[in-house]
Design a protein around this motif. Sequence first.
Motif, PDB file in Angstrom:
ATOM      1  N   ILE A 243      47.845  24.867  61.263  1.00 30.07           N
ATOM      2  CA  ILE A 243      48.498  26.096  60.789  1.00 30.07           C
ATOM      3  C   ILE A 243      48.134  27.263  61.697  1.00 30.07           C
ATOM      4  O   ILE A 243      48.993  28.048  62.112  1.00 30.07           O
ATOM      5  N   TYR A 244      46.849  27.358  62.017  1.00 32.90           N
ATOM      6  CA  TYR A 244      46.375  28.449  62.871  1.00 32.90           C
ATOM      7  C   TYR A 244      47.036  28.412  64.246  1.00 32.90           C
ATOM      8  O   TYR A 244      47.587  29.407  64.711  1.00 32.90           O
ATOM      9  N   HIS A 245      46.992  27.264  64.889  1.00 30.06           N
ATOM     10  CA  HIS A 245      47.554  27.153  66.243  1.00 30.06           C
ATOM     11  C   HIS A 245      49.067  27.349  66.249  1.00 30.06           C
ATOM     12  O   HIS A 245      49.611  27.973  67.181  1.00 30.06           O
ATOM     13  N   ARG A 246      49.749  26.859  65.239  1.00 26.91           N
ATOM     14  CA  ARG A 246      51.207  27.081  65.151  1.00 26.91           C
ATOM     15  C   ARG A 246      51.519  28.557  64.959  1.00 26.91           C
ATOM     16  O   ARG A 246      52.479  29.076  65.539  1.00 26.91           O
ATOM     17  N   ALA A 247      50.712  29.237  64.143  1.00 27.71           N
ATOM     18  CA  ALA A 247      50.942  30.665  63.897  1.00 27.71           C
ATOM     19  C   ALA A 247      50.724  31.474  65.178  1.00 27.71           C
ATOM     20  O   ALA A 247      51.531  32.342  65.518  1.00 27.71           O
ATOM     21  N   VAL A 248      49.652  31.178  65.895  1.00 26.76           N
ATOM     22  CA  VAL A 248      49.386  31.881  67.155  1.00 26.76           C
ATOM     23  C   VAL A 248      50.501  31.593  68.158  1.00 26.76           C
ATOM     24  O   VAL A 248      50.979  32.499  68.845  1.00 26.76           O
TER      25      VAL A 248
ATOM     26  N   THR B  35      49.329  45.020  71.339  1.00 25.00           N
ATOM     27  CA  THR B  35      48.959  46.246  70.636  1.00 25.00           C
ATOM     28  C   THR B  35      48.881  45.962  69.145  1.00 25.00           C
ATOM     29  O   THR B  35      49.420  44.971  68.649  1.00 25.00           O
ATOM     30  N   THR B  36      48.223  46.860  68.438  1.00 17.32           N
ATOM     31  CA  THR B  36      48.097  46.718  66.987  1.00 17.32           C
ATOM     32  C   THR B  36      49.470  46.743  66.320  1.00 17.32           C
ATOM     33  O   THR B  36      49.728  45.992  65.395  1.00 17.32           O
ATOM     34  N   THR B  37      50.374  47.579  66.810  1.00 12.54           N
ATOM     35  CA  THR B  37      51.709  47.660  66.232  1.00 12.54           C
ATOM     36  C   THR B  37      52.459  46.340  66.375  1.00 12.54           C
ATOM     37  O   THR B  37      53.075  45.854  65.431  1.00 12.54           O
ATOM     38  N   LEU B  38      52.399  45.756  67.548  1.00 13.50           N
ATOM     39  CA  LEU B  38      53.065  44.464  67.762  1.00 13.50           C
ATOM     40  C   LEU B  38      52.442  43.380  66.892  1.00 13.50           C
ATOM     41  O   LEU B  38      53.154  42.571  66.297  1.00 13.50           O
ATOM     42  N   ALA B  39      51.119  43.351  66.820  1.00 15.94           N
ATOM     43  CA  ALA B  39      50.444  42.342  66.010  1.00 15.94           C
ATOM     44  C   ALA B  39      50.818  42.502  64.542  1.00 15.94           C
ATOM     45  O   ALA B  39      51.034  41.513  63.841  1.00 15.94           O
ATOM     46  N   THR B  40      50.931  43.739  64.079  1.00 19.85           N
ATOM     47  CA  THR B  40      51.303  43.981  62.685  1.00 19.85           C
ATOM     48  C   THR B  40      52.685  43.419  62.403  1.00 19.85           C
ATOM     49  O   THR B  40      52.892  42.722  61.411  1.00 19.85           O
ATOM     50  N   GLY B  41      53.635  43.705  63.268  1.00 24.61           N
ATOM     51  CA  GLY B  41      54.988  43.204  63.066  1.00 24.61           C
ATOM     52  C   GLY B  41      55.044  41.687  63.060  1.00 24.61           C
ATOM     53  O   GLY B  41      55.713  41.081  62.225  1.00 24.61           O
ATOM     54  N   CYS B  42      54.328  41.070  63.966  1.00 24.80           N
ATOM     55  CA  CYS B  42      54.322  39.608  64.045  1.00 24.80           C
ATOM     56  C   CYS B  42      53.599  38.993  62.853  1.00 24.80           C
ATOM     57  O   CYS B  42      54.068  38.017  62.274  1.00 24.80           O
ATOM     58  N   LEU B  43      52.480  39.564  62.497  1.00 27.43           N
ATOM     59  CA  LEU B  43      51.715  39.029  61.367  1.00 27.43           C
ATOM     60  C   LEU B  43      52.528  39.096  60.076  1.00 27.43           C
ATOM     61  O   LEU B  43      52.523  38.150  59.282  1.00 27.43           O
ATOM     62  N   ASN B  44      53.262  40.169  59.904  1.00 26.36           N
ATOM     63  CA  ASN B  44      54.062  40.322  58.688  1.00 26.36           C
ATOM     64  C   ASN B  44      55.197  39.308  58.593  1.00 26.36           C
ATOM     65  O   ASN B  44      55.704  39.046  57.511  1.00 26.36           O
ATOM     66  N   GLN B  45      55.609  38.729  59.704  1.00 30.76           N
ATOM     67  CA  GLN B  45      56.681  37.738  59.697  1.00 30.76           C
ATOM     68  C   GLN B  45      56.196  36.337  59.342  1.00 30.76           C
ATOM     69  O   GLN B  45      57.000  35.466  59.033  1.00 30.76           O
ATOM     70  N   LEU B  46      54.881  36.120  59.404  1.00 29.32           N
ATOM     71  CA  LEU B  46      54.337  34.783  59.133  1.00 29.32           C
ATOM     72  C   LEU B  46      54.351  34.460  57.638  1.00 29.32           C
ATOM     73  O   LEU B  46      54.253  35.359  56.809  1.00 29.32           O
ATOM     74  N   PRO B  47      54.437  33.178  57.306  1.00 29.97           N
ATOM     75  CA  PRO B  47      54.299  32.776  55.901  1.00 29.97           C
ATOM     76  C   PRO B  47      52.899  33.118  55.392  1.00 29.97           C
ATOM     77  O   PRO B  47      51.944  33.194  56.178  1.00 29.97           O
ATOM     78  N   ILE B  48      52.760  33.281  54.101  1.00 27.58           N
ATOM     79  CA  ILE B  48      51.494  33.723  53.513  1.00 27.58           C
ATOM     80  C   ILE B  48      50.343  32.771  53.825  1.00 27.58           C
ATOM     81  O   ILE B  48      49.230  33.212  54.081  1.00 27.58           O
TER      82      ILE B  48
END
Length: 185
Positions: free
Chosen positions: A167-172, A121-134
């Motif tokens: 970086i992309y694959h590690r983030a996903v 969901t968008t909410t879950l993606a938002t929470g996860c995305l916000n935890q990633l390094p810039i």
Amino acid sequence: MTKQQNTLKGFAKHLSECEFNALIKGKHLGFTAAYKMYGHCVFSLAWYLTKDHGLAEDIMQKTFEKLLQNSSTIKQRETLGGWLKQCVINETASWFRKHPQLYTISELSEELSNTSELPITTTLATGCLNQLPIHAKNVIYQHVVLGEKHSEIALKMGIEADHSRQIYHRAVKQIRQWLLAKGLK
């Protein structure tokens, strides 16, 4: 209308001389003719650029509002289609500049669902995305939302293309792990 004008399609079509003159004088006849001739093209381009029906309708409305405001500045009827096309592109770019985070989250949700076979969901993606390094957020944004290749991202960030991919694959992978930890399977 000449035989050549009958074969023109999309934004290459143009109004009759009478309709164009009415348009630049601000008459209803000219605007209606322009809307009938280009409305589908404007909507189709907006939808192609956004993949969002409601947003495409909004962009279409803003494009024709601009036509109403600026019709007297268009000098040749042959350039009207190109003017409208550029207006759609500009309106779309403006929307993305004003709402990059909203679109990033939506695109990331779709991308993660495609790569992980998890309902994201968008909410879950938002929470996860916000935890990633810039830097990881930047790579994801540029790759997923802007559709840039890792070689292009690498040039902008001053890194190697392989590093951008990594970086992309590690983030996903990290986001997948966070989601699995939350009980999504």
